[in-house]
Design a protein around this motif. Sequence first.
Motif, mmCIF file in Angstrom:
data_model
loop_
_atom_site.group_PDB
_atom_site.id
_atom_site.type_symbol
_atom_site.label_atom_id
_atom_site.label_comp_id
_atom_site.label_asym_id
_atom_site.label_seq_id
_atom_site.Cartn_x
_atom_site.Cartn_y
_atom_site.Cartn_z
ATOM 1 N N LEU A 113 0.830 -1.206 0.000
ATOM 2 C CA LEU A 113 0.000 0.000 0.000
ATOM 3 C C LEU A 113 0.868 1.262 0.000
ATOM 4 C CD1 LEU A 113 -2.791 -1.098 2.504
ATOM 5 C CD2 LEU A 113 -3.132 -0.532 0.088
ATOM 6 N N LEU A 114 1.901 1.272 0.822
ATOM 7 C CA LEU A 114 2.799 2.425 0.871
ATOM 8 C C LEU A 114 3.584 2.578 -0.434
ATOM 9 C CD1 LEU A 114 4.187 2.102 4.518
ATOM 10 C CD2 LEU A 114 2.597 3.824 3.666
ATOM 11 N N SER A 115 3.681 1.488 -1.190
ATOM 12 C CA SER A 115 4.364 1.529 -2.485
ATOM 13 C C SER A 115 3.428 1.988 -3.598
ATOM 14 C CB SER A 115 4.930 0.143 -2.822
ATOM 15 O OG SER A 115 5.895 -0.253 -1.855
ATOM 16 N N GLY A 116 2.171 2.275 -3.241
ATOM 17 C CA GLY A 116 1.217 2.789 -4.213
ATOM 18 C C GLY A 116 0.359 1.749 -4.894
ATOM 19 N N ARG A 117 0.428 0.499 -4.436
ATOM 20 C CA ARG A 117 -0.369 -0.559 -5.053
ATOM 21 C C ARG A 117 -1.653 -0.818 -4.252
ATOM 22 N NH1 ARG A 117 4.967 -2.181 -5.724
ATOM 23 N NH2 ARG A 117 4.984 -3.538 -3.906
ATOM 24 N N LEU A 137 -4.000 3.558 -1.047
ATOM 25 C CA LEU A 137 -3.673 4.840 -0.417
ATOM 26 C C LEU A 137 -3.518 5.901 -1.497
ATOM 27 C CD1 LEU A 137 -0.979 3.893 2.274
ATOM 28 C CD2 LEU A 137 -3.440 4.165 2.587
ATOM 29 N N ASP A 138 -4.188 7.020 -1.290
ATOM 30 C CA ASP A 138 -3.994 8.157 -2.195
ATOM 31 C C ASP A 138 -2.796 8.939 -1.667
ATOM 32 O OD1 ASP A 138 -4.013 10.447 -3.708
ATOM 33 O OD2 ASP A 138 -6.182 10.711 -3.649
ATOM 34 N N GLU A 141 -2.914 12.781 -1.104
ATOM 35 C CA GLU A 141 -3.753 13.404 -0.082
ATOM 36 C C GLU A 141 -3.302 12.931 1.300
ATOM 37 O OE1 GLU A 141 -7.929 13.008 -0.686
ATOM 38 O OE2 GLU A 141 -7.827 13.370 -2.836
ATOM 39 N N HIS A 142 -2.790 13.867 2.102
ATOM 40 C CA HIS A 142 -2.272 13.495 3.422
ATOM 41 C C HIS A 142 -2.782 14.434 4.499
ATOM 42 C CE1 HIS A 142 0.691 13.090 6.714
ATOM 43 N NE2 HIS A 142 0.740 11.833 6.320
ATOM 44 N N ASP A 143 -3.272 13.837 5.560
ATOM 45 C CA ASP A 143 -3.719 14.588 6.734
ATOM 46 C C ASP A 143 -2.723 14.321 7.863
ATOM 47 O OD1 ASP A 143 -5.272 14.638 9.479
ATOM 48 O OD2 ASP A 143 -6.461 15.860 8.096
ATOM 49 N N PRO A 144 -2.219 15.353 8.532
ATOM 50 C CA PRO A 144 -1.216 15.166 9.590
ATOM 51 C C PRO A 144 -1.658 14.197 10.687
ATOM 52 C CG PRO A 144 -1.401 17.479 9.013
ATOM 53 C CD PRO A 144 -2.509 16.772 8.302
ATOM 54 N N GLU A 145 -2.968 14.117 10.941
ATOM 55 C CA GLU A 145 -3.469 13.248 12.005
ATOM 56 C C GLU A 145 -3.941 11.890 11.484
ATOM 57 O OE1 GLU A 145 -6.465 15.267 14.225
ATOM 58 O OE2 GLU A 145 -5.130 16.866 14.913
ATOM 59 N N VAL A 150 -7.582 6.784 2.320
ATOM 60 C CA VAL A 150 -7.731 5.415 1.828
ATOM 61 C C VAL A 150 -8.913 5.365 0.861
ATOM 62 C CG1 VAL A 150 -8.095 2.998 2.426
ATOM 63 C CG2 VAL A 150 -6.835 4.495 3.995
ATOM 64 N N LYS A 151 -8.627 5.045 -0.378
ATOM 65 C CA LYS A 151 -9.694 4.880 -1.361
ATOM 66 C C LYS A 151 -10.088 3.413 -1.407
ATOM 67 C CE LYS A 151 -8.722 8.819 -4.354
ATOM 68 N NZ LYS A 151 -8.543 9.286 -5.749
#
Length: 264
Positions: A113-117, A137-138, A141-145, A150-151
Amino acid sequence: MNENNLEYLQNNLKYLGFGESLYPQLKEAIEKGLPDIRLQFEVNMPAPNAKDKPELADAMRYELDFSKSKETDMYFFNKYSASLQKPGQSSTIDQSFYINKGKGVTAKESYNLLSGRSVNKDVVLKSGEKANMWLKLDLSEHDPEKGYTVKNYGENYGFSLASTIDKFILPEIEKPGFREQMIKSLERGNLHEVNFSKDGKEMKGFVSVNPQFKTLDFYDHNLASVYSKAVDLKEVAAKALAPVENKEAVVEEATVEKKTGRGR
């Protein structure tokens, strides 16, 4: 110490892909009765096309969080934080994954997932219903908290991995067990090694799932992206052969008619 609870947590670790190396640390922390436990776990993920070159491996670091019940001596595995560091890069890609009754995204799946798959999982919705979804994982788009968005793509989205695989010309697909093994590997979000056909020529490379666009993503042996629409499709190949077959049929029919005419 609750031995049954310890064994249950150890099974959780093994099922989620963290192996058995953390067993002694977990047991020691529980024996001390610590209210909160955090364990560290690290592993290198070799590049699929360079398994003999450790310098090209991705580094994964995990922090596993356990907490003790306020009412009993039971401990719970709540979540873990995963951090991916690519070779030659100082920054990391981080995300937290929550565990529900010992189940959730595995260590390997978090890496994918962290690798974009994308990863296929059975999940429990807020309504309590169970559903099968593709998660991704998109990374834009990142939220600090909350971390990365997650799509998800459920059954109603209309993507079928099995049907999608069958669209492409994959020379090895008829080998016993190959198709089933490939599906299971892709569902876990892996880059799966496969031979595919491009412009009528067989190529050796890798493939991953792209449920958002209802297709597969192809890569050559150097992991360079190969445009999926350039990969040969069974349907197109069949249509290309059809005119030739029809032409032969017409010629054969004409010959028969000609011979019949002579006999009149």
